[in-house]
Design a protein around this motif. Sequence first.
Motif, PDB file in Angstrom:
ATOM      1  N   ARG A 139       0.719  -1.343  -0.018  1.00 30.18           N
ATOM      2  CA  ARG A 139      -0.083  -0.178   0.029  1.00 30.18           C
ATOM      3  C   ARG A 139       0.897   1.101  -0.043  1.00 30.18           C
ATOM      4  O   ARG A 139       1.022   2.008   0.836  1.00 30.18           O
ATOM      5  CB  ARG A 139      -0.967   0.026   1.184  1.00 30.18           C
ATOM      6  N   GLU A 140       1.534   1.447  -1.264  1.00 32.78           N
ATOM      7  CA  GLU A 140       2.257   2.635  -1.253  1.00 32.78           C
ATOM      8  C   GLU A 140       1.636   4.068  -1.290  1.00 32.78           C
ATOM      9  O   GLU A 140       2.276   5.003  -1.059  1.00 32.78           O
ATOM     10  CB  GLU A 140       3.278   2.661  -2.541  1.00 32.78           C
ATOM     11  N   ASP A 141       0.187   3.836  -1.443  1.00 34.12           N
ATOM     12  CA  ASP A 141      -0.524   5.044  -1.214  1.00 34.12           C
ATOM     13  C   ASP A 141      -0.511   5.371   0.288  1.00 34.12           C
ATOM     14  O   ASP A 141      -0.754   6.529   0.717  1.00 34.12           O
ATOM     15  CB  ASP A 141      -2.035   4.961  -1.654  1.00 34.12           C
ATOM     16  N   GLY A 167       6.795   1.560   1.156  1.00 34.32           N
ATOM     17  CA  GLY A 167       6.418   0.427   0.856  1.00 34.32           C
ATOM     18  C   GLY A 167       6.458  -0.752   1.921  1.00 34.32           C
ATOM     19  O   GLY A 167       6.347  -1.958   1.854  1.00 34.32           O
ATOM     20  N   HIS A 168       6.395  -0.210   3.307  1.00 37.45           N
ATOM     21  CA  HIS A 168       6.328  -1.002   4.439  1.00 37.45           C
ATOM     22  C   HIS A 168       5.047  -1.321   5.051  1.00 37.45           C
ATOM     23  O   HIS A 168       4.850  -2.086   5.891  1.00 37.45           O
ATOM     24  CB  HIS A 168       7.306  -0.049   5.644  1.00 37.45           C
ATOM     25  N   SER A 217     -13.320  -7.224   3.789  1.00 34.71           N
ATOM     26  CA  SER A 217     -12.413  -8.399   3.713  1.00 34.71           C
ATOM     27  C   SER A 217     -12.267  -9.028   5.153  1.00 34.71           C
ATOM     28  O   SER A 217     -11.864  -8.622   6.154  1.00 34.71           O
ATOM     29  CB  SER A 217     -10.917  -7.768   3.628  1.00 34.71           C
ATOM     30  N   LYS A 218     -12.777 -10.337   5.108  1.00 32.70           N
ATOM     31  CA  LYS A 218     -12.686 -11.263   6.163  1.00 32.70           C
ATOM     32  C   LYS A 218     -11.201 -11.502   6.545  1.00 32.70           C
ATOM     33  O   LYS A 218     -10.541 -11.976   5.687  1.00 32.70           O
ATOM     34  CB  LYS A 218     -13.417 -12.493   5.921  1.00 32.70           C
ATOM     35  N   GLY A 219     -10.681 -11.250   7.627  1.00 34.85           N
ATOM     36  CA  GLY A 219      -9.262 -11.345   7.902  1.00 34.85           C
ATOM     37  C   GLY A 219      -8.280 -10.256   7.247  1.00 34.85           C
ATOM     38  O   GLY A 219      -7.279 -10.385   7.663  1.00 34.85           O
ATOM     39  N   GLY A 220      -8.803  -9.171   6.780  1.00 37.84           N
ATOM     40  CA  GLY A 220      -7.881  -8.374   6.017  1.00 37.84           C
ATOM     41  C   GLY A 220      -7.406  -7.421   7.082  1.00 37.84           C
ATOM     42  O   GLY A 220      -8.393  -6.675   8.008  1.00 37.84           O
ATOM     43  N   ARG A 221      -6.077  -6.994   6.758  1.00 39.11           N
ATOM     44  CA  ARG A 221      -5.627  -5.926   7.871  1.00 39.11           C
ATOM     45  C   ARG A 221      -4.574  -5.155   7.030  1.00 39.11           C
ATOM     46  O   ARG A 221      -4.024  -5.679   6.017  1.00 39.11           O
ATOM     47  CB  ARG A 221      -4.908  -6.631   8.888  1.00 39.11           C
ATOM     48  N   LEU A 222      -4.310  -3.932   7.423  1.00 33.93           N
ATOM     49  CA  LEU A 222      -3.187  -3.223   7.100  1.00 33.93           C
ATOM     50  C   LEU A 222      -2.132  -3.333   8.137  1.00 33.93           C
ATOM     51  O   LEU A 222      -2.371  -3.350   9.311  1.00 33.93           O
ATOM     52  CB  LEU A 222      -3.617  -1.687   7.112  1.00 33.93           C
TER      53      LEU A 222
END
Length: 408
Positions: free
Chosen positions: A102-104, A109-110, A156-161
Amino acid sequence: MRTDDFDYNLPDELIAQAPAEPRDSCRLLVLNRELEGGPARAADAVALAHGGSVEHRHFYDIIDYLEPGDLLVANQTRVMPARLIGKKPTGGVAETLLLRRREDIDALGHVWECLVNPGKRLKPGNVVEYRAGGLLAPEGSPVVLRAEIVDFVDDSKGGRLVRFEPVGANEQGEPRTLDEAIHAAGHVPLPPYITGYEGDPEKYQTVYAMSEEHSAAAPTAGLHFTPELIERIKAKGCGWATVELEVGIDTFRLVEEDDPAEHVMHTERYHVPAEVVEAVHAAKAAGHRVIAVGTTAVRSLESAWDANTAASVPPVTARGFEGREDGADMCGAGDIVTREDATTNLYLMPGSTYHVVDALITNFHVPRSTLMMLVSALATRDQVIDAYEEAVRESYRFFSFGDAMLIE
């Protein structure tokens, strides 16, 4: 049309758990749509109940179904070691699957969009540490990567940043980069239906994959090609070109809605360079076919279709889709164009128009998936189900490490 229409019965023992060796020794089921002006039915072909026929071959026979001047287009993406297994400070095991940078959010890019497990227990602020060797790390291996859950991902199920930071030094004694840390701790993720495979992870990469790693899953139709087979194809006078579509883990997800039209397609990044567009125009103008190697190549080529640009001369039209209202041959507009660093959520299902792709080399797909719908838009849904039932009767191997199919 219902999602149940794309279901079929598959015995568990037909789900391939390891790749064929050599790669091109796997079986090949050839589905002849028997289009007007297309290939004639072979003498040993099996007629299908709803039209068309199938032939039973091996993948190295694919060259017999190619004509000089045909253009094969493959996805050259490489799978990254996106599966990370670490521990929380409490000692609990946590699994993280890298989906996309998520470079935005972070220009370095970390920050990555990830799937995490256990999802209910990993909340913003939680920290996970990963050791060298990852899943196989011996006791006492150094921590090479640290992650902090930043936020939830909507829808998103289980989605995280997740924000990642490398830890320690590399073999040269220099501060470890993030990519070095991910490679030290990560593993190439295999689909959930492949269990216990401990073979060479390069078998889940194509022989023509680029050096940079961008995908969470392999473009598996390309796994059957060997360098020697590609050279034989070129020697026959066929073209070979590559695009890239960065395959996301959503490719494994099933359509849960009863009405497939209500399904929201995931977004993936793709690139169709100018030389591929030129090669497509040249092949079409000479009356030859564009053959996609895999569904991701299909989505790349068809996503590069611009309905608002002037049609080329002659117009680009896919075989079997001539005379469609939205086709360039009928409306005088539409052409394939260059796409660099573009995104697509193209969702092909029965009724969709193929504009570029004339034939498809693919694997056998998971029931109730968007990929079943994509192939059912090229052939008919009934032809695809008939062919799959024939493959089950003949004990073909299914899914990522399984056998192949040519739809012509």
